[in-house]
Design a protein around this motif. Structure first.
Motif, PDB file in Angstrom:
ATOM      1  N   TRP A 127      16.993  22.828 -20.445  1.00  0.00           N
ATOM      2  CA  TRP A 127      16.288  21.744 -19.726  1.00  0.00           C
ATOM      3  C   TRP A 127      15.065  21.229 -20.475  1.00  0.00           C
ATOM      4  N   ASP A 174      17.889  16.332 -19.051  1.00  0.00           N
ATOM      5  CA  ASP A 174      17.499  16.238 -17.647  1.00  0.00           C
ATOM      6  C   ASP A 174      18.682  16.726 -16.810  1.00  0.00           C
ATOM      7  N   PRO A 175      18.496  17.849 -16.077  1.00  0.00           N
ATOM      8  CA  PRO A 175      19.623  18.425 -15.329  1.00  0.00           C
ATOM      9  C   PRO A 175      20.282  17.438 -14.368  1.00  0.00           C
TER      10      PRO A 175
END
Ligand code: NAD
Length: 246
Positions: free
Chosen positions: A43, A47-48
């Motif tokens: 991360w 961006d998860p």
């Protein structure tokens, strides 16, 4: 490495049966798989919500597969490390009842652990959300970059729990039951920040069990741990096995 702390953990495992292990991404970093939340974690780069959420998959499955295919490349090259092997050895000796893992990499099973509860799914299969067809990993890899269902043409979804998806109920129920029954919950390589798994230590403590933590860096449960070892799981867990043998 503190020899006294290693010995304390070995004694605790011996005296607080059954011992249930809860692992996170940190147990696999020494196999070359980055974790999520360290400075060098996944991360830090992605961006998860854009690559690992169910909303991203529904909006743009191609983008999710581009990320996932890169991860698969790393996951397929990885081998179990001494930390995974030590946990399998403890199970063989009857000192670990089960491993509950947030990892999707299948390395615990490949190391020889038998009772493994994969609460976030695994890379073993992907499924078609339109017709339900389940496809094994080798076939998925053969159909990259964007694997489609051979029956209906929809884009397959990896059988891993994405952000925004519920955890599989049978696995979550089993994990909670194991945490409640545990004389000792041994947490290895997890920041204990991802819920609901991060609440499992609370279940153990509320039921009168003890908590031990082997992790590089702090977790919110550190003050509650009977023993806490800060360092590498791949070094510390084999040392614990050695201490139990001496
Ligand atoms: P996390 O990234 O939040 O925490 C990992 C923890 O392990 C950190 O505190 C880190 O400092 C520590 N750590 C890193 N290397 C270590 C080592 N060698 N020895 C001991 N500790 C070490 O990971 P988490 O708690 O598992 O977060 C949950 C999410 O990450 C889950 O959803 C999981 O599915 C996913 N994930 C899985 C994999 C995998 O399958 N291997 C990899 C990355 C992320």
């Amino acid at each position: 490495m503190s020899v006294d702390a290693v010995r304390s953990l070995a004694e605790l495992i011996g005296s607080s049966q059954p011992c249930v292990v809860l692992t996170g991404a940190g147990v696999s970093t020494e196999s070359g798989i980055p974790d999520f939340r360290s400075a060098t974690g996944i991360w830090a780069e992605y961006d998860p919500m854009e690559v690992a959420s169910i909303w991203a998959f529904e909006r743009d499955p191609e983008q999710v597969w581009e990320f996932y295919a890169r991860r698969l490349g790393v996951l397929l090259e990885a081998e179990p490390n001494p930390g995974h092997l030590a946990l399998a050895e403890l199970e063989r000796r009857g000192l670990v009842a089960a491993v509950v893992t947030q990892n999707i990499d299948t390395l615990h099973a490949r190391a020889g652990s038998v009772d493994v509860v994969e609460v976030h799914g695994s890379i073993r299969t992907s499924s078609c959300r339109a017709c339900g067809l389940r496809v094994p990993l080798a076939d998925v890899v053969a159909r990259l970059p964007v694997p489609a269902c051979e029956a209906c043409g929809a884009v397959l979804k990896p059988d891993v729990v994405m952000f925004g998806e519920p955890m599989p109920e049978p696995e979550l129920d089993r994990a909670v039951a194991l945490a409640r029954e545990a004389g000792l919950l041994l947490v290895v390589g997890s920041s204990l920040e991802v819920h609901p798994v991060a609440a499992l230590p609370e279940e153990t403590l509320a039921a009168g069990g003890k908590l031990a933590i082997v992790n590089r860096g702090p977790t919110p449960y550190d003050p509650d741990a009977a023993v806490r070892l800060d360092g590498s799981a791949g070094e510390l867990l084999p040392a614990v096995v050695a201490a139990l043998s001496s």
